[in-house]
Enzyme design. Structure first.
Site, PDB file in Angstrom:
ATOM      1  N   GLY A 158     -31.796  42.585  33.516  1.00  0.00           N
ATOM      2  CA  GLY A 158     -31.180  41.308  32.511  1.00  0.00           C
ATOM      3  C   GLY A 158     -30.389  40.738  33.325  1.00  0.00           C
ATOM      4  O   GLY A 158     -30.032  40.822  34.243  1.00  0.00           O
ATOM      5  N   ASN A 175     -37.209  42.115  27.807  1.00  0.00           N
ATOM      6  CA  ASN A 175     -36.494  40.854  27.303  1.00  0.00           C
ATOM      7  C   ASN A 175     -35.966  40.349  28.995  1.00  0.00           C
ATOM      8  O   ASN A 175     -35.112  39.923  29.141  1.00  0.00           O
ATOM      9  CB  ASN A 175     -35.291  41.224  26.459  1.00  0.00           C
ATOM     10  CG  ASN A 175     -34.523  39.579  26.217  1.00  0.00           C
ATOM     11  OD1 ASN A 175     -35.205  38.618  26.214  1.00  0.00           O
ATOM     12  ND2 ASN A 175     -33.317  39.847  25.744  1.00  0.00           N
ATOM     13  N   SER A 212     -19.230  45.505  23.641  1.00  0.00           N
ATOM     14  CA  SER A 212     -19.249  44.479  23.443  1.00  0.00           C
ATOM     15  C   SER A 212     -17.981  44.076  22.676  1.00  0.00           C
ATOM     16  O   SER A 212     -17.463  44.796  21.828  1.00  0.00           O
ATOM     17  CB  SER A 212     -20.323  43.669  22.743  1.00  0.00           C
ATOM     18  OG  SER A 212     -19.976  42.790  21.829  1.00  0.00           O
ATOM     19  N   TYR A 270     -26.101  44.361  15.486  1.00  0.00           N
ATOM     20  CA  TYR A 270     -25.837  44.656  17.136  1.00  0.00           C
ATOM     21  C   TYR A 270     -24.565  45.082  17.239  1.00  0.00           C
ATOM     22  O   TYR A 270     -24.416  46.242  18.258  1.00  0.00           O
ATOM     23  CB  TYR A 270     -26.038  43.046  17.817  1.00  0.00           C
ATOM     24  CG  TYR A 270     -25.477  43.203  18.991  1.00  0.00           C
ATOM     25  CD1 TYR A 270     -26.036  43.763  20.306  1.00  0.00           C
ATOM     26  CD2 TYR A 270     -24.301  42.285  19.456  1.00  0.00           C
ATOM     27  CE1 TYR A 270     -25.602  43.748  21.353  1.00  0.00           C
ATOM     28  CE2 TYR A 270     -23.795  42.586  20.713  1.00  0.00           C
ATOM     29  CZ  TYR A 270     -24.295  43.105  21.529  1.00  0.00           C
ATOM     30  OH  TYR A 270     -23.841  43.273  22.759  1.00  0.00           O
ATOM     31  N   LYS A 328     -23.290  49.055  19.094  1.00  0.00           N
ATOM     32  CA  LYS A 328     -22.448  49.296  20.138  1.00  0.00           C
ATOM     33  C   LYS A 328     -21.232  50.138  19.705  1.00  0.00           C
ATOM     34  O   LYS A 328     -20.872  51.063  20.331  1.00  0.00           O
ATOM     35  CB  LYS A 328     -21.611  47.735  20.649  1.00  0.00           C
ATOM     36  CG  LYS A 328     -22.780  46.805  21.480  1.00  0.00           C
ATOM     37  CD  LYS A 328     -23.295  47.470  22.332  1.00  0.00           C
ATOM     38  CE  LYS A 328     -24.277  46.778  23.208  1.00  0.00           C
ATOM     39  NZ  LYS A 328     -24.909  47.285  24.737  1.00  0.00           N
ATOM     40  N   TYR A 352     -17.259  43.555  26.732  1.00  0.00           N
ATOM     41  CA  TYR A 352     -17.266  42.257  27.155  1.00  0.00           C
ATOM     42  C   TYR A 352     -16.914  41.140  26.420  1.00  0.00           C
ATOM     43  O   TYR A 352     -17.606  41.248  24.965  1.00  0.00           O
ATOM     44  CB  TYR A 352     -18.783  41.857  27.549  1.00  0.00           C
ATOM     45  CG  TYR A 352     -19.670  42.862  28.326  1.00  0.00           C
ATOM     46  CD1 TYR A 352     -18.975  43.753  29.069  1.00  0.00           C
ATOM     47  CD2 TYR A 352     -20.974  43.143  28.310  1.00  0.00           C
ATOM     48  CE1 TYR A 352     -19.850  44.668  29.992  1.00  0.00           C
ATOM     49  CE2 TYR A 352     -21.812  43.607  29.167  1.00  0.00           C
ATOM     50  CZ  TYR A 352     -21.074  44.532  30.027  1.00  0.00           C
ATOM     51  OH  TYR A 352     -21.991  45.431  30.674  1.00  0.00           O
ATOM     52  N   ASN A 397     -29.391  32.110  22.878  1.00  0.00           N
ATOM     53  CA  ASN A 397     -28.526  32.527  21.495  1.00  0.00           C
ATOM     54  C   ASN A 397     -27.291  32.369  22.232  1.00  0.00           C
ATOM     55  O   ASN A 397     -26.452  32.440  21.127  1.00  0.00           O
ATOM     56  CB  ASN A 397     -28.891  34.067  21.524  1.00  0.00           C
ATOM     57  CG  ASN A 397     -29.991  34.734  20.692  1.00  0.00           C
ATOM     58  OD1 ASN A 397     -30.288  34.172  19.658  1.00  0.00           O
ATOM     59  ND2 ASN A 397     -30.813  35.562  21.384  1.00  0.00           N
ATOM     60  N   ARG A 418     -21.560  28.601  10.937  1.00  0.00           N
ATOM     61  CA  ARG A 418     -22.483  29.819  10.876  1.00  0.00           C
ATOM     62  C   ARG A 418     -21.596  30.845   9.881  1.00  0.00           C
ATOM     63  O   ARG A 418     -20.467  31.067  10.476  1.00  0.00           O
ATOM     64  CB  ARG A 418     -22.876  30.357  12.081  1.00  0.00           C
ATOM     65  CG  ARG A 418     -23.987  29.680  12.721  1.00  0.00           C
ATOM     66  CD  ARG A 418     -24.294  30.044  14.031  1.00  0.00           C
ATOM     67  NE  ARG A 418     -23.446  30.345  14.999  1.00  0.00           N
ATOM     68  CZ  ARG A 418     -23.644  30.776  16.263  1.00  0.00           C
ATOM     69  NH1 ARG A 418     -24.697  30.786  16.663  1.00  0.00           N
ATOM     70  NH2 ARG A 418     -22.644  31.009  17.044  1.00  0.00           N
TER      71      ARG A 418
END
Length: 391
Positions: free
Chosen positions: A30, A58, A165, A193, A197, A226, A247, A344
């Site tokens: 990735g 992916n 993350s 998501y 994590k 990150y 994304n 959003r």
């Protein structure tokens, strides 16, 4: 057409000189994983060999050919069905394995026998998608980690760097404050998501505590949170190759610049920031990659050995969406068309790291700037307009 690359049956694992450290890298094909392979294989302080496992759900094996090229490895070849590959010295090995498949993963541990450490990237990572298929995210992200930890313990590999993350911080109480590792995590996360994590961080924490009881073998763990990786390898041979609509902002901007998409939509321009658009902490993907090598050194004989270490990887500098679009326009040599859309749900105003701990404890800090990110991204995009796809 495979660009003239010859396929060979791969040779069995080669014995390594004692000074070489073998690292297991999950999800190594990735975006961040592949750039980290370059940092590992070109490290001046330690000679690493890497075993990459990836289910290619992916990502593309093509990234490994590019890694081998950049790291000057000879004759990296895949077998006929693309399930395994190796270079002539055994510095870069690939096995097509899903981390959730215990039997397949066990076979890798059996084949290579010993690993110094693992860097765990493998997992699903799209925030929006995670809201639509949460069970799949919990199954894959948590299941892969559970399977990996069990096998690492069984095969006496007790050092892991985990790809976490900044989403674990959720919505901060003070949006303008830089986020510290000691800040509250888990409570205000806005997507599934991020929750996976956070849960994996909890699993690693509980597991680390349990291993320090009853004279068990102690584990050394680094959790890397990150912020917003951007850019590409400066050679232009490697970069982010999103499947479908990107994304992340920067690959989207790059695709607009190259003519694949008409314009960038900015989601909201009424935030409490100088230009009204959201501010994020972008860091160059090669700085992020170097952070993983610093974390390995910190765990293996460094001050982080036998500890649970948590580090933010960011720059501590924030750029707005408009800043990013304008910087990319500068790299490209012409303005990037953009339109304003509605906010959003779940987006926050400002998200920035306090990266002090990483600098003080493991000697890592970002050295590349916004222009580097944009110039390198543009070089990748122009040299590879369709990503890793074969023409």
């Amino acid at each position: 057409n495979d660009n003239g690359r010859h396929h060979a049956s791969y040779t069995p694992s080669l014995e390594q000189p004692p000074s070489m450290q073998r690292i297991l890298v999950t999800g190594g094909c990735g975006y961040i994983g592949s750039h980290t392979l370059v940092s590992l294989l070109t490290s001046s302080s330690t000679t690493y060999s890497v075993v990459v496992i990836d289910n290619l759900a992916n990502s593309s094996c093509e990234s490994l050919h590019r890694v081998a090229d950049i790291a000057s490895l000879q004759n990296f070849t895949l077998n006929a069905d693309g399930t395994a590959g190796q270079d002539s010295e055994g510095r870069l090995s690939f096995r097509k394995v899903d981390c959730c498949d215990e039997d397949a993963l066990r076979a890798v541990f059996e084949e290579f026998q010993s690993f110094t450490a693992a860097i765990h990237f493998a997992g699903r990572k799209a925030v929006g998608e995670s809201k639509l298929i949460p069970l799949k995210y919990y199954e894959v992200n948590i299941g892969a980690t559970w399977t990996l930890l069990n096998l690492m313990e069984e095969y006496n590999c007790r050092q892991i760097v985990f790809s976490s993350s900044a989403t674990v911080y959720g919505v901060a109480k003070d949006e303008k404050a830089k986020l510290k590792e000691s800040d509250e995590v888990g409570v205000t996360i806005t997507n599934c998501y991020g929750r996976t994590k956070y849960m994996i961080e909890q699993i690693l924490t509980d597991f680390h505590v349990s291993q320090s009881l009853e004279n068990k073998h102690k584990w050394s763990i680094a959790i890397l949170r990150y912020f917003n990786p951007a850019g590409a390898h400066p050679s232009g041979k490697m970069g982010e190759d999103p499947d479908g609509v990107p994304n992340n902002l920067m690959p989207f901007v790059a695709q607009v610049a190259v003519g694949r998409r008409p314009h960038v939509t900015i989601f909201g321009n009424d935030y409490d920031t100088p230009d009204g658009t959201g501010i994020r902490d972008y860091l160059h993907v090669m700085d992020l990659a170097d952070g993983h090598v610093a974390a390995l050194r910190h765990l293996d004989g460094g001050k982080g050995h036998s500890k649970l270490n948590v580090f933010n990887l960011g720059t501590g500098t924030g750029y707005s969406v408009i800043d990013m679009i304008e910087a990319m326009g500068k790299a490209v040599g012409r303005p990037i068309p953009h339109v304003i859309g509605p906010r959003r749900p779940g987006d926050v105003t400002i998200y920035m790291a306090d990266p002090t701990r990483a600098k003080e404890e493991m000697g890592w800090e970002a050295t590349r700037n916004l222009d580097d990110m944009c110039n390198d991204l543009w070089r990748w995009q122009t040299m590879n307009p369709n990503g890793y796809l074969k023409e």
